[in-house]
Design a protein around this motif. Structure first.
Motif, short mmCIF file in Angstrom:
data_model
loop_
_atom_site.label_atom_id
_atom_site.label_comp_id
_atom_site.label_asym_id
_atom_site.label_seq_id
_atom_site.Cartn_x
_atom_site.Cartn_y
_atom_site.Cartn_z
N LYS A 7 113.90 -122.91 -69.34
CA LYS A 7 115.11 -122.76 -68.51
C LYS A 7 116.10 -121.80 -69.17
O LYS A 7 116.73 -120.98 -68.49
CB LYS A 7 115.77 -124.12 -68.30
CG LYS A 7 115.22 -124.85 -67.09
CD LYS A 7 116.08 -126.07 -66.73
CE LYS A 7 115.50 -126.74 -65.49
NZ LYS A 7 115.93 -128.13 -65.35
N GLU A 11 117.39 -118.34 -67.58
CA GLU A 11 118.83 -118.06 -67.45
C GLU A 11 119.18 -116.73 -68.12
O GLU A 11 119.95 -115.93 -67.58
CB GLU A 11 119.61 -119.21 -68.08
CG GLU A 11 121.06 -119.24 -67.69
CD GLU A 11 121.85 -120.32 -68.43
OE1 GLU A 11 121.25 -121.23 -69.03
OE2 GLU A 11 123.09 -120.21 -68.43
N LYS A 15 120.88 -113.85 -66.05
CA LYS A 15 122.29 -113.55 -66.32
C LYS A 15 122.46 -112.25 -67.10
O LYS A 15 123.38 -111.48 -66.83
CB LYS A 15 122.94 -114.71 -67.06
CG LYS A 15 123.11 -115.93 -66.17
CD LYS A 15 124.07 -116.94 -66.76
CE LYS A 15 124.28 -118.08 -65.77
NZ LYS A 15 124.76 -119.29 -66.42
N GLU A 43 115.29 -119.83 -58.81
CA GLU A 43 116.43 -120.74 -58.60
C GLU A 43 117.65 -120.25 -59.37
O GLU A 43 118.78 -120.34 -58.86
CB GLU A 43 116.08 -122.18 -58.98
CG GLU A 43 117.21 -123.14 -58.62
CD GLU A 43 116.77 -124.58 -58.38
OE1 GLU A 43 115.67 -124.96 -58.83
OE2 GLU A 43 117.54 -125.32 -57.72
N GLU A 44 117.45 -119.71 -60.59
CA GLU A 44 118.57 -119.13 -61.34
C GLU A 44 119.23 -118.00 -60.54
O GLU A 44 120.45 -117.85 -60.55
CB GLU A 44 118.10 -118.58 -62.69
CG GLU A 44 118.06 -119.57 -63.84
CD GLU A 44 119.39 -120.27 -64.11
OE1 GLU A 44 120.45 -119.67 -63.94
OE2 GLU A 44 119.34 -121.46 -64.48
N CYS A 45 118.40 -117.19 -59.89
CA CYS A 45 118.95 -116.08 -59.08
C CYS A 45 119.82 -116.64 -57.95
O CYS A 45 120.91 -116.14 -57.68
CB CYS A 45 117.82 -115.23 -58.50
SG CYS A 45 116.93 -114.25 -59.73
N TYR A 46 119.29 -117.67 -57.28
CA TYR A 46 120.08 -118.28 -56.21
C TYR A 46 121.38 -118.85 -56.77
O TYR A 46 122.45 -118.69 -56.17
CB TYR A 46 119.28 -119.37 -55.50
CG TYR A 46 118.30 -118.88 -54.46
CD1 TYR A 46 118.73 -118.13 -53.37
CD2 TYR A 46 116.95 -119.15 -54.56
CE1 TYR A 46 117.84 -117.69 -52.40
CE2 TYR A 46 116.04 -118.71 -53.60
CZ TYR A 46 116.49 -117.99 -52.52
OH TYR A 46 115.61 -117.55 -51.57
N ARG A 47 121.29 -119.53 -57.93
CA ARG A 47 122.51 -120.11 -58.52
C ARG A 47 123.53 -119.03 -58.85
O ARG A 47 124.73 -119.27 -58.83
CB ARG A 47 122.16 -120.87 -59.81
CG ARG A 47 121.50 -122.20 -59.54
CD ARG A 47 121.78 -123.19 -60.68
NE ARG A 47 121.01 -124.41 -60.47
CZ ARG A 47 119.97 -124.77 -61.21
NH1 ARG A 47 119.60 -124.03 -62.26
NH2 ARG A 47 119.32 -125.87 -60.93
N ALA A 48 123.00 -117.84 -59.19
CA ALA A 48 123.90 -116.72 -59.49
C ALA A 48 124.45 -116.09 -58.22
O ALA A 48 125.23 -115.14 -58.27
CB ALA A 48 123.17 -115.67 -60.33
N LEU B 65 113.19 -123.63 -51.89
CA LEU B 65 114.41 -123.04 -52.48
C LEU B 65 115.14 -122.17 -51.46
O LEU B 65 116.37 -122.18 -51.38
CB LEU B 65 114.06 -122.19 -53.72
CG LEU B 65 113.67 -122.94 -54.99
CD1 LEU B 65 113.27 -121.95 -56.09
CD2 LEU B 65 114.82 -123.83 -55.48
N TYR B 69 118.99 -122.73 -50.46
CA TYR B 69 120.03 -121.82 -50.94
C TYR B 69 120.43 -120.72 -49.95
O TYR B 69 121.54 -120.22 -50.01
CB TYR B 69 119.61 -121.16 -52.25
CG TYR B 69 119.68 -122.07 -53.46
CD1 TYR B 69 120.90 -122.28 -54.10
CD2 TYR B 69 118.57 -122.71 -53.96
CE1 TYR B 69 120.98 -123.10 -55.22
CE2 TYR B 69 118.64 -123.54 -55.07
CZ TYR B 69 119.86 -123.73 -55.69
OH TYR B 69 119.94 -124.54 -56.78
#
Lengths: 407, 407
Positions: A7, A11, A15, A43-48, B65, B69
Motif C-alpha cells: 500500500k 501510494e 502521489k 484505488e489510490e488514483c481514485y482517492r487522489a 472501484l 468512485y
C-alpha cells in the motif's frame, strides 16, 4: 509481500510518481501478474481524485502469438477507432502509468524483421499524436514483479520465492521503506542540487574513458540542461517519471559523437537480449555495432528509422547507486539504467533545453534534440569510468572519477 | 487441470462455439483468472485462420472501484472513440467470445440505483450499433473457473481445490470429454430433432404448473419457432452460442403472459444475488415481484426500461440434464439456466421467428419479439413441473411431465 508495504508503494507511485489532478483520468498499463497490486494503485488514483481509471492489461504471450500469426500488414495497421482514441488522449491528457513487469526474454523466437517493419509502418500514423502530447501530461514507470521476470533475475529457486525476492528488491530500490513520500522529497532535493551544479558549468561536451575500451566524446547543446528526479509538465504539474530513478541526464547534441562506447550490462530490447556489445560513432552516428549475442537485433535497432542511430540521452549515475549496491542484474531497463551511467539511442528530450516551451519542435530539432521512434538505453557505467566535462573556454572539469561523482 | 483436456476444451470452443472464418477478427472477453487458458483459446483462433485476436481483459474488482468512485455522469458517458470502435465492429463483424468466470457476488455493496441509472444513460448511445450487428456475427459464451466463483460453488475447501473441481464440472457439463467435437455433433442433432417435433405442433401458448406455486400461461407468436444448439448467423456461419447448452427456447409473444412464476434457483444479476422470488404477470407484464433476498435489485431490474418487465425467452430443459445431474448450484446463468427450465425478462430473439431475415426489426417487434437493454434468465424448472402446449385448434399437448420431456 506484506500488504502494508504494498500500500505504501502504491501510494508513492500515485502521489509522487503520477500525481493526478482531481478530475483527471488515468490510464494504467499493466501485465496480469499482480492484479491485487494494480487494484491498490487504481484505488489510490481514485482517492487522489481521478475521474476514471482505465487499466489496459497487456499480456506478452498474446503479443508473441500476434507476432507469430498475424500478417505484417495487420501488425502494421491501425484502425480508425484507435486514432480516435489517440485524439481523445491528446484532448484529455490522462496521466499515464506503466507498471512494468515484462519478461526480458518474452518475445524470443519471433521474426524481429517482421516486427520492426510493422512498427515502422505503424509509427508514422501515431507520431503526430505522440508529438502533440509531449510534455503535456504526467507519466510514470514503476516496477512490479512478473513471474517470468523474477525467475530470470533469481534463477534456481521457486517462482513464488523469486517473486517475493523481486518484490523486496523493487521496494528497496524504490526507496519505498519507512516514509516513502519523505524519502522522495529528500531524494529529489539532492538530485536537483547536483543538476544545478552541473548546469552552472555550461559544458559543451563530455568525454568518457574506461579500461574496457570505452573512449568517447559527445557534444552538448548550448541551451542544454541536465535534469533528473521530479519533473514538471507544461501546465506545471510535478511528477516523477521513473520509480526508481537515480540518474541525472541530458539530451546530447545530435551530430557530435565520436569514438567507442562499450556496454557493461546486457540490454533487453523488445523481449530479446543483446549482450557484450560495443558501438562506434562518427559525426554523431552509430556506424558500427558488435555484439556477442543479439547482433542482428542490435543492427535492426539502429536501423529502425533515421534517428535511431543517433543519441538521445546521456545519463550519469554514481557506481554507489542503491540499485547497483543490490548487486542484482534486473534485465530491465528501468532498474539497470539506474544502476549505472548510460546513454540512449533514439529520441531525445525536449525538456532538456532551457525554456523549451518557448521553441517550436522544429527549432528544438535544429538545436540538436534527436527524434526517432525508439529510445533505447544501454549501460556503459563501470568501476573505472571517468567522465570529464569540457567548458566553452576549454577547461576540463572532472565529473566522474572511478565511477563516482566528483561533486 | 491436465493440459490435454484444456486444449480439447479450447478447440471445442473455437471450432464448434465460435467457428471464426479465415481472415475474420476475434474479440475475447476474459477475466484475469486463467491467462494460460485464454492464450490456448487465442492460439486456436489463429490456427483456425483468425486475422487478429484481441483479448479485452475484464476485472470485476476494478469495475467495482469504478462504481464506487466514478460519478454517475462519468459511468453513463461514452467517449467518441468508443463509438468509433462500435462502428468498427458493425463494419468488420468480428466473432465474439466471452470466457465467463464472474464472481457471482463480485459487485455486492455498490449503489445499484446509481449503476442502473448510468447504464440507462449509456444504453441508448450503444443500442443502434448493437441492433445493427444483431445476428450478423458468431458469438459464444463458455465458462472458465475464477477463484472467487469456484470458492462460492465449492465452499470450505482451498481455493486451488475449488478451482480444480470447477474445471472438472465445466469440462463435464461442456461434453468436453473423449471427442468433444463428435459429442457436439451428436448433441446438436438430438436438439434439432426435438425442435422440429415442437415446431410441427405450431403451439399458440404454453401453460406451466408446479406444486411450488407456479401457475402461468404465455402466448407464442404465430411465426415463432423453437431453436437450440448450433445456430446460423445471417451469412450462414454455424456457431454454438453457449457451451454448455441444453436448452430449447423460443421468444414468446409480448403482451400475452398471465399468472405467477416461482423461481427455483438463486439469480446472480450484475454481481448481486436474488433468492427465492416470484413474479406475477398481467397482460404480458411483470406487475408484482417478491424476493426473500434481493427485492430491491429485482425491482430495479424490471424497471431498467420499458421492455424489462416483459418476457424475451421461454426455455425448456429436462430435469435429467447433465448439468442438473451434477447436483451443483453454479451461481452462474450460463450453467444454471441449462440445468432447468427458465424464462428471461427483457430482450427477445429475432431469430426465433421463421425467416426472420425477411422482416424489418419493426415488423419483428410488432409480431411480439420483445426489446430491452436487459436479458435476464431465471430458473423455474423443478421435479414436478408440467408444461402443456396449446394448439391453434385447442388441443392440449403434454410437453413436460414431472420435469421431463414428453417426446
Amino acid at each position: 509481500m506484506d500488504n502494508t508495504r504494498l500500500k505504501a508503494y502504491a501510494e508513492l507511485i500515485v502521489k509522487k510518481g503520477l500525481n493526478p489532478d482531481p478530475g483527471q483520468e488515468v490510464i494504467i498499463l499493466a501485465a496480469l501478474d499482480q492484479p491485487e497490486f494494480v487494484r491498490l494503485v487504481a484505488e489510490e488514483c481514485y482517492r487522489a481524485g481521478a475521474a476514471k481509471v482505465t487499466v489496459d492489461w497487456q499480456d506478452m504471450p498474446l503479443n508473441k502469438l500476434a507476432q507469430l500469426y498475424q500478417t505484417e500488414e495487420k501488425l502494421g495497421s491501425i484502425e480508425d477507432w484507435e486514432i480516435e482514441k489517440l485524439k481523445w488522449r491528446v484532448e484529455k491528457l490522462p496521466a499515464f502509468l506503466w507498471l512494468d513487469s515484462d519478461d526480458p526474454d518474452g518475445m524470443d523466437g519471433i521474426d524481429q524483421g517482421k516486427r520492426a517493419r510493422a512498427q515502422m509502418a505503424r509509427f508514422p500514423k501515431i507520431k503526430p499524436y505522440r508529438d502533440a502530447m509531449e510534455n503535456r501530461f504526467q507519466w510514470c514507470i514503476a516496477g512490479v514483479p512478473g513471474k517470468e521476470w523474477a525467475c530470470k533475475v533469481f534463477p534456481g529457486i521457486s517462482a513464488e520465492e523469486a517473486v517475493e525476492k523481486l518484490w523486496e528488491a523493487i521496494l528497496t530500490t524504490a526507496r519505498a521503506e519507512g516514509d516513502p513520500i519523505a524519502n522522495w522529497e529528500e531524494h529529489n532535493r539532492v538530485i536537483h542540487e547536483r543538476c544545478s551544479a552541473l548546469n552552472d558549468y555550461k559544458f559543451i561536451a563530455l568525454e568518457y574513458q574506461s579500461s574496457n575500451g570505452t573512449d568517447f566524446r559527445v557534444g552538448l547543446m548550448e541551451q542544454g540542461i541536465f535534469a533528473g528526479g521530479a519533473e514538471k509538465d507544461l501546465s506545471g504539474r510535478i511528477f516523477n517519471p521513473n520509480i526508481p530513478s537515480e540518474e541525472i541526464f541530458t539530451s546530447p547534441k545530435r551530430g557530435e559523437a565520436e569514438g567507442v562506447l562499450v556496454s557493461t550490462k546486457p540490454l533487453s530490447w523488445q523481449g530479446s537480449l543483446i549482450e557484450n556489445f560495443s558501438i562506434r560513432f562518427e559525426k554523431g552516428k552509430a556506424v558500427e555495432v558488435k555484439a556477442e549475442k543479439g547482433q542482428e537485433a542490435l543492427e535492426r535497432m539502429i536501423a529502425m528509422d533515421e534517428g535511431a542511430a543517433y543519441l538521445g540521452e546521456c545519463a550519469l549515475i554514481g557506481w554507489d547507486s542503491p540499485i547497483n549496491r543490490t548487486g542484482i542484474l534486473f534485465y530491465s531497463t528501468l532498474y539497470d539504467e539506474n544502476a549505472s551511467c548510460h546513454v540512449a539511442l533514439g529520441r531525445g528530450f525536449e525538456n532538456c533545453v532551457a525554456d523549451y516551451d518557448k521553441y517550436s519542435q522544429e527549432q528544438l530539432r535544429a538545436m540538436g534534440v534527436n527524434d526517432s521512434m525508439i529510445h533505447v538505453d544501454f549501460m556503459i557505467g563501470c568501476r573505472d569510468l571517468n567522465i570529464t566535462g569540457i567548458t566553452a573556454d576549454g577547461r576540463k572539469i572532472p565529473v566522474f572519477r572511478f565511477g563516482e561523482w566528483c561533486f
